[in-house]
Motif scaffolding. Structure first.
Motif, short mmCIF file in Angstrom:
data_model
loop_
_atom_site.label_atom_id
_atom_site.label_comp_id
_atom_site.label_asym_id
_atom_site.label_seq_id
_atom_site.Cartn_x
_atom_site.Cartn_y
_atom_site.Cartn_z
N SER A 81 1.18 -1.48 -0.29
CA SER A 81 -0.32 0.17 -0.29
C SER A 81 0.89 1.30 -0.16
O SER A 81 0.75 2.01 -0.54
N LEU A 82 1.71 1.45 0.76
CA LEU A 82 2.99 2.88 1.03
C LEU A 82 3.34 2.72 -0.64
O LEU A 82 3.55 3.48 -0.98
N ALA A 83 3.87 1.08 -1.43
CA ALA A 83 4.48 1.90 -2.30
C ALA A 83 3.37 2.96 -4.01
O ALA A 83 3.63 3.53 -4.48
N TYR A 84 1.76 1.29 -3.62
CA TYR A 84 0.96 2.64 -4.26
C TYR A 84 0.89 3.83 -4.14
O TYR A 84 0.30 4.33 -5.27
N ILE A 85 0.28 4.38 -3.18
CA ILE A 85 -0.17 5.42 -2.90
C ILE A 85 0.91 6.57 -2.97
O ILE A 85 1.11 7.60 -3.68
N LYS A 322 10.43 17.19 -4.32
CA LYS A 322 11.93 15.74 -4.30
C LYS A 322 11.23 15.03 -3.67
O LYS A 322 11.30 14.00 -2.88
N ALA A 323 10.09 15.28 -2.18
CA ALA A 323 9.48 14.74 -0.44
C ALA A 323 8.73 14.13 -1.93
O ALA A 323 8.89 12.11 -1.43
N ALA A 324 7.47 14.29 -2.99
CA ALA A 324 7.21 12.82 -4.13
C ALA A 324 8.26 11.85 -4.35
O ALA A 324 7.38 10.26 -4.24
N GLU A 325 9.21 12.37 -4.87
CA GLU A 325 10.80 11.17 -5.30
C GLU A 325 10.75 10.73 -4.34
O GLU A 325 10.92 9.23 -4.37
N LEU A 326 11.58 11.58 -3.13
CA LEU A 326 12.28 10.09 -2.06
C LEU A 326 10.30 9.00 -1.45
O LEU A 326 11.48 7.87 -1.50
N TYR A 327 9.58 9.73 -0.99
CA TYR A 327 8.60 7.81 -0.81
C TYR A 327 8.15 7.37 -2.00
O TYR A 327 7.78 6.24 -1.25
N CYS A 328 8.08 7.82 -3.18
CA CYS A 328 8.01 7.30 -3.87
C CYS A 328 9.16 5.65 -3.86
O CYS A 328 8.64 4.80 -4.12
N ARG A 329 10.16 5.98 -3.87
CA ARG A 329 11.06 5.36 -4.19
C ARG A 329 11.45 4.14 -2.90
O ARG A 329 11.54 3.34 -3.48
N LEU A 332 8.67 1.33 -3.38
CA LEU A 332 8.74 0.89 -4.45
C LEU A 332 10.06 -0.37 -4.02
O LEU A 332 9.76 -1.21 -4.35
N ALA A 333 10.72 0.41 -2.58
CA ALA A 333 11.76 -0.85 -2.77
C ALA A 333 11.12 -1.71 -1.40
O ALA A 333 11.67 -2.51 -1.68
#
Length: 463
Positions: A81-85, A322-329, A332-333
């Motif tokens: 869920s964290l990944a898709y959100i 930048k935060a959107a990128e960090l949380y997304c990466r 996914l990990a």
């Protein structure tokens, strides 16, 4: 004027206006949501700016409570869920940031339609992100208690109210509808990964565990309510990176044996002897409990890793993109780390320390932590925390210090000088707790590094 291609993107949102409660200052006032999650009670008061990373920080503060309070939210489900959100959050902000690119074509089976490629005119990324996250939470947390979903709706509307005050009506509605449309797109994409609605059944009652001397068996005193292992088919879920659709050929280095002079017996006896040094009040006991991220009363291990990034950004905000990128990466990990670890767990099906020690060393021994209902090798905590440390060390900094308040109820907050220091403590906590051999920790970290390194290959910024 909106681009013609925007028409298809907005069809869904326009036809589902129930998501768009009319915004009036009489109904919703901007307010401090500092009571949304426990660790915020012990942090200094903060004024939030929803045009920065604060928007995502506050959403995650609420998500952590949802992870804790929602039935069926195992670590596997939480990571997914964290990944898709956060994928939806990242994809929703792209029109306002042409320097960033979609992950379409970079992650498995994700192909973003060209109708979503609108320009930055009359577009607010905070509004789009806010509504994309809301859509995903509303779909992914359907079992959540009503009181927590009320908070989700209230927070979404509060942020919309604040952001709408600085925008013309067309810009607000276009951005809001776009965020909802992206949320729907990502949710539809998520349905095909093998984990759709996996919160409905955590344990497979029909799965027959193999029986052998080295085989995992459920520890009945810890899991009386479970007659099957947790998510035995999770290893078949789609990873985001095709390079992570593997166990990396990581296997136990110590061959099973029940004989007292064997290396395996020694490895198990190390767990047994170490447990005698883990006693209430001492450092090892505190560490074991601090990282005991069990489902049902914590954010789970992946949630704890996401909380670390949240605490860092709460203290030192960055730009929203930048935060959107960090949380997304990171999301996914964490998702791929759990899938990889389950590939190893179900492949090797290794006996847990409690079963081995009770059978061959001490029949009365009990570990300090409850033994989870899935095989031992590798340590899932070690895999996901190493993936977290690999990704955040590269993208945030290798020497970023922070104080982890997320488990304040088990003792004093813990201070770390780096993400890897936290990951290493996460890993060793499972040895102190008596639920993993050292081999599972060491090689679990190796697996997590490889997962993280693959995620770092994703290109968020355009060349």
């Amino acid at each position: 004027m909106l681009k013609k291609s925007t028409f298809l993107v907005l069809l869904y949102a326009i036809s589902h206006l129930s998501y768009g409660q009319q915004i009036t200052s009489q109904n919703y006032q901007a307010r401090d949501e500092s009571n949304l999650v426990e660790f915020e009670f012990v942090l200094p008061a903060k004024q939030y700016d929803f045009k920065t990373s604060d928007l995502l920080v506050k959403w995650h503060v609420l998500i952590f409570d949802l992870l804790e309070q929602t039935n069926g939210y195992t670590p596997n489900v939480a990571a997914r869920s964290l990944a898709y959100i956060n994928l939806a959050s990242y994809e929703a902000m792209l029109p306002a940031h042409p320097e960033y690119q979609s992950l379409s074509g970079q992650i498995q089976d994700y192909n973003r339609h060209e109708d979503y490629d609108i320009g930055p005119e009359q577009f607010s990324s905070p509004v789009a992100i806010n509504n994309a996250i809301f859509y995903m939470i509303d779909e992914l947390f359907t079992p959540a208690p009503y009181v927590w979903m009320e908070k989700v709706w209230a927070y979404k509307d509060s942020v919309n109210t604040v952001l709408a005050a600085d925008l013309d009506e067309d810009t607000f509605q276009k951005s809001r509808n776009y965020g909802l449309a992206v949320g729907k797109m990502i949710y539809e994409y998520s349905k095909s990964d093998g984990g759709h609605r996996s919160y409905l059944r955590s344990y497979d009652m029909n799965y027959l565990l193999p029986e052998c001397e080295s085989c995992f068996e459920i520890h009945r005193s810890a899991d009386l309510e479970n007659t099957g292992p947790m998510h035995p088919g999770w290893q078949y879920n789609r990873s985001f990176m095709i390079e992570n659709d593997t166990d990396f050929d990581i296997k136990p280095k110590v061959v099973f044996s029940k004989y007292p002079k064997s290396p395996f017996y020694k490895m198990a006896n190390d767990v047994y002897e170490e447990s005698k040094t883990v006693n209430p009040g001492n450092k090892k006991y505190v560490i074991a409990n601090f990282w005991d991220d069990a489902a049902g009363f914590t954010y789970t291990a992946p949630g704890h890793s996401a909380a670390i990034l949240t605490l860092v950004l709460r203290k030192e905000p960055v730009t929203l993109e930048k935060a959107a990128e960090l949380y997304c990466r990171l999301g996914l990990a964490l998702n791929d780390a759990i899938i990889c670890s389950w590939k190893g767990k179900m492949k090797h099906n290794l006996i847990r320390p409690v079963a081995y020690i009770n059978r061959y060393i001490d029949s009365a021994w009990e570990p300090k932590l409850l033994t989870p209902p899935f095989p031992e090798f590798p340590s899932g905590h070690s895999v996901q925390s190493a993936a977290m440390a690999t990704v955040l060390s590269e993208t945030v900094g290798s020497d970023i210090g922070f104080t982890d308040y997320s488990k304040f109820w088990v003792g004093e907050p813990r201070k770390f000088t780096s993400f890897w220091e936290a990951a290493n403590e996460t890993s060793i906590s499972r040895f102190y707790g008596g639920i993993h051999y050292m081999d599972a920790l060491d090689q679990g970290q190796d697996m997590g590094r490889l997962v993280g390194e693959n995620i770092l290959k994703l290109k968020f910024l355009k060349d």
